[in-house]
Design a protein around this motif. Structure first.
Motif, mmCIF file in Angstrom:
data_model
loop_
_atom_site.group_PDB
_atom_site.id
_atom_site.type_symbol
_atom_site.label_atom_id
_atom_site.label_comp_id
_atom_site.label_asym_id
_atom_site.label_seq_id
_atom_site.Cartn_x
_atom_site.Cartn_y
_atom_site.Cartn_z
ATOM 1 N N LEU A 1 29.383 -38.255 98.139
ATOM 2 C CA LEU A 1 28.301 -38.855 97.381
ATOM 3 C C LEU A 1 28.207 -40.354 97.625
ATOM 4 C CD1 LEU A 1 26.242 -37.638 95.646
ATOM 5 C CD2 LEU A 1 27.788 -37.752 93.725
ATOM 6 N N ASN A 2 29.375 -40.966 97.747
ATOM 7 C CA ASN A 2 29.379 -42.408 97.913
ATOM 8 C C ASN A 2 28.696 -42.804 99.224
ATOM 9 O OD1 ASN A 2 29.960 -44.917 96.827
ATOM 10 N ND2 ASN A 2 31.798 -45.134 98.074
ATOM 11 N N LYS A 3 28.961 -42.022 100.247
ATOM 12 C CA LYS A 3 28.331 -42.285 101.537
ATOM 13 C C LYS A 3 26.817 -42.112 101.410
ATOM 14 C CE LYS A 3 29.365 -39.992 105.499
ATOM 15 N NZ LYS A 3 30.418 -39.138 106.062
ATOM 16 N N ASP A 4 26.407 -41.048 100.716
ATOM 17 C CA ASP A 4 24.986 -40.822 100.482
ATOM 18 C C ASP A 4 24.359 -41.984 99.730
ATOM 19 O OD1 ASP A 4 24.979 -38.478 101.727
ATOM 20 O OD2 ASP A 4 24.805 -37.214 99.942
ATOM 21 N N LEU A 5 25.095 -42.470 98.744
ATOM 22 C CA LEU A 5 24.551 -43.528 97.901
ATOM 23 C C LEU A 5 24.346 -44.821 98.677
ATOM 24 C CD1 LEU A 5 26.565 -42.916 94.642
ATOM 25 C CD2 LEU A 5 24.089 -42.941 94.800
ATOM 26 N N LYS A 6 25.193 -45.035 99.678
ATOM 27 C CA LYS A 6 25.097 -46.298 100.429
ATOM 28 C C LYS A 6 23.925 -46.278 101.409
ATOM 29 C CE LYS A 6 29.209 -48.037 99.019
ATOM 30 N NZ LYS A 6 29.757 -49.229 98.560
ATOM 31 N N LYS A 7 23.473 -45.071 101.725
ATOM 32 C CA LYS A 7 22.335 -44.980 102.643
ATOM 33 C C LYS A 7 21.049 -45.359 101.919
ATOM 34 C CE LYS A 7 23.767 -40.736 104.356
ATOM 35 N NZ LYS A 7 23.465 -39.392 104.658
ATOM 36 N N ASP A 8 20.036 -45.678 102.690
ATOM 37 C CA ASP A 8 18.714 -45.820 102.094
ATOM 38 C C ASP A 8 18.288 -44.440 101.644
ATOM 39 O OD1 ASP A 8 18.466 -48.491 102.521
ATOM 40 O OD2 ASP A 8 17.619 -48.251 104.521
ATOM 41 N N MET A 9 17.595 -44.380 100.527
ATOM 42 C CA MET A 9 17.209 -43.054 100.073
ATOM 43 C C MET A 9 15.815 -43.088 99.445
ATOM 44 S SD MET A 9 19.522 -42.765 96.651
ATOM 45 C CE MET A 9 20.843 -43.920 96.994
ATOM 46 N N ASP A 10 15.164 -41.947 99.574
ATOM 47 C CA ASP A 10 13.885 -41.783 98.895
ATOM 48 C C ASP A 10 14.120 -41.281 97.487
ATOM 49 O OD1 ASP A 10 12.375 -42.580 101.049
ATOM 50 O OD2 ASP A 10 12.377 -40.588 101.935
ATOM 51 N N ALA A 11 15.157 -40.465 97.337
ATOM 52 C CA ALA A 11 15.449 -39.885 96.021
ATOM 53 C C ALA A 11 15.871 -40.981 95.059
ATOM 54 C CB ALA A 11 16.571 -38.867 96.158
ATOM 55 N N ARG B 1 26.972 -29.295 90.723
ATOM 56 C CA ARG B 1 27.511 -28.508 91.835
ATOM 57 C C ARG B 1 28.776 -29.108 92.429
ATOM 58 N NH1 ARG B 1 22.350 -27.223 95.463
ATOM 59 N NH2 ARG B 1 23.808 -25.932 96.632
ATOM 60 N N LEU B 2 29.203 -30.221 91.880
ATOM 61 C CA LEU B 2 30.445 -30.833 92.379
ATOM 62 C C LEU B 2 31.656 -30.107 91.814
ATOM 63 C CD1 LEU B 2 29.877 -34.695 92.013
ATOM 64 C CD2 LEU B 2 29.962 -33.371 94.115
ATOM 65 N N ARG B 3 32.672 -29.931 92.644
ATOM 66 C CA ARG B 3 33.952 -29.411 92.183
ATOM 67 C C ARG B 3 34.843 -30.553 91.735
ATOM 68 N NH1 ARG B 3 36.271 -24.336 95.500
ATOM 69 N NH2 ARG B 3 35.297 -25.155 97.357
ATOM 70 N N ARG B 4 36.032 -30.186 91.282
ATOM 71 C CA ARG B 4 36.923 -31.192 90.696
ATOM 72 C C ARG B 4 37.176 -32.403 91.594
ATOM 73 N NH1 ARG B 4 42.537 -30.540 88.317
ATOM 74 N NH2 ARG B 4 42.431 -28.393 88.995
ATOM 75 N N MET B 5 37.471 -32.138 92.868
ATOM 76 C CA MET B 5 37.731 -33.246 93.795
ATOM 77 C C MET B 5 36.475 -34.099 93.992
ATOM 78 S SD MET B 5 40.782 -33.373 94.730
ATOM 79 C CE MET B 5 40.715 -34.385 96.217
ATOM 80 N N GLY B 6 35.366 -33.414 94.080
ATOM 81 C CA GLY B 6 34.091 -34.106 94.254
ATOM 82 C C GLY B 6 33.769 -34.972 93.056
ATOM 83 N N ILE B 7 34.081 -34.461 91.882
ATOM 84 C CA ILE B 7 33.836 -35.223 90.654
ATOM 85 C C ILE B 7 34.709 -36.474 90.631
ATOM 86 C CG2 ILE B 7 34.082 -35.205 88.134
ATOM 87 C CD1 ILE B 7 33.544 -32.121 88.356
ATOM 88 N N ALA B 8 35.983 -36.293 90.967
ATOM 89 C CA ALA B 8 36.909 -37.431 90.977
ATOM 90 C C ALA B 8 36.416 -38.495 91.957
ATOM 91 C CB ALA B 8 38.311 -36.966 91.344
ATOM 92 N N LYS B 9 35.985 -38.045 93.096
ATOM 93 C CA LYS B 9 35.499 -38.959 94.120
ATOM 94 C C LYS B 9 34.226 -39.673 93.655
ATOM 95 C CE LYS B 9 35.461 -39.027 99.079
ATOM 96 N NZ LYS B 9 35.443 -38.288 100.319
ATOM 97 N N TYR B 10 33.349 -38.909 93.054
ATOM 98 C CA TYR B 10 32.109 -39.489 92.519
ATOM 99 C C TYR B 10 32.417 -40.582 91.510
ATOM 100 C CZ TYR B 10 28.082 -39.951 89.423
ATOM 101 O OH TYR B 10 27.087 -40.469 88.636
#
Ligand code: ADP
Ligand code: MG
Length: 247
Positions: free
Chosen positions: A7-17, A86-95
């Motif tokens: 998610l962090n990588k996604d967030l750093k990108k330019d986004m339309d969303a 839809r994030l799992r535990r590891m994904g949540i921690a990372k987020y």
């Protein structure tokens, strides 16, 4: 399907969303008693948003939902276009580690110095040592605490402690910073100082969502203001000013 995206990588990108999107979000801690009800809210990258409202109106619940500390009973929350549910535990921690988070009660590690409190946030994301030794002094200087780097939280004033908490929240250069009444324990001068620092972080690109009771600050800063009342989003004022409501 469970997503394993960064998610962090996604967030750093330019986004339309939108960076944060709530669709029909409700939360009932007890069945039948909604703490927040059918919230629809869109926050774009780079916005500075205040959340105001009486005590018990659902402000902290909104922040906890965005932190994914709690799950909605109904509705969906999207971060950078991806659904949090839809994030799992590891994904949540990372987020969560990718966010900057500031609370009213500072939540510093009392047995560690100012430097280590801030460095801790970088160690958690396994930042390289060279980066830590570069970033920590930089962010401590930003919040005006260069001289206090060896002090322990107990040796600092409330305003200074909150600046350490803010330095910790900013050291990883988060795309989103969520703050729940960060000035709730501070006098007006220190409250303004914290807001000035949040505004500075916002100018450098961080999306800021801040819950506050400070009417004067909200009126002066002229940012977007979301007003909650009894769990309902009652107004979304794009350009500043506390809603003068009867309580
Ligand atoms: P605010 O931050 O605006 O003061 P909160 O989001 O903390 O409001 O609370 C909204 C409502 O949800 C309140 O009625 C509160 O009592 C209730 N509430 C908050 N947290 C819990 C919890 N963990 N369990 C049960 N009810 C809760
Ligand atoms: Mg609260």
């Amino acid at each position: 399907m469970v997503l394993k995206y960064d998610l962090n990588k996604d967030l750093k990108k330019d986004m339309d969303a939108p960076v944060i999107l709530l669709q029909g979000v409700s939360k009932e801690y007890k069945e039948g008693i909604p703490a927040v009800s059918n919230i629809n809210l869109e926050i774009r990258k780079g916005e500075f948003v205040f959340i105001v409202g009486n005590s018990g109106s659902g402000k902290s619940t909104l922040i906890k939902l965005m932190l994914r500390e709690i799950k909605p009973t109904d509705g969906k929350i999207f971060i950078a276009g991806k659904e949090l549910g839809r994030l799992r535990r590891m994904g949540i921690a990372k987020y969560r580690r990718s966010l900057g988070i500031v609370f009213q009660d500072f939540r510093l590690l009392n047995d560690r110095t100012v430097y280590d409190n801030v460095a801790f946030a970088q160690r958690v994301i396994e930042a390289p040592a060279v980066e830590i030794s570069r970033q920590v002094p930089k962010v401590l200087s930003l919040v005006g605490l260069t001289e206090k780097f060896r002090s322990y939280p107990k040796e600092l004033s409330g305003g200074e402690q909150q600046r350490v908490a803010l330095a910790r929240a900013l050291v990883n250069n988060p795309v989103i910073l969520l703050a729940d009444e960060p000035t709730g324990n501070l006098d007006p001068k220190n409250s303004w100082e914290i807001m000035r620092l949040l505004e500075e972080a916002n100018r450098r690109g961080t999306t800021i969502v801040v819950v506050t009771h400070n009417k004067e600050i909200v009126d002066v800063m002229q940012k977007r203001v979301i007003t909650m009342n009894k769990g309902v989003l009652v107004s979304d004022n794009k350009k500043g000013g506390y809603l003068h409501e009867k309580s």
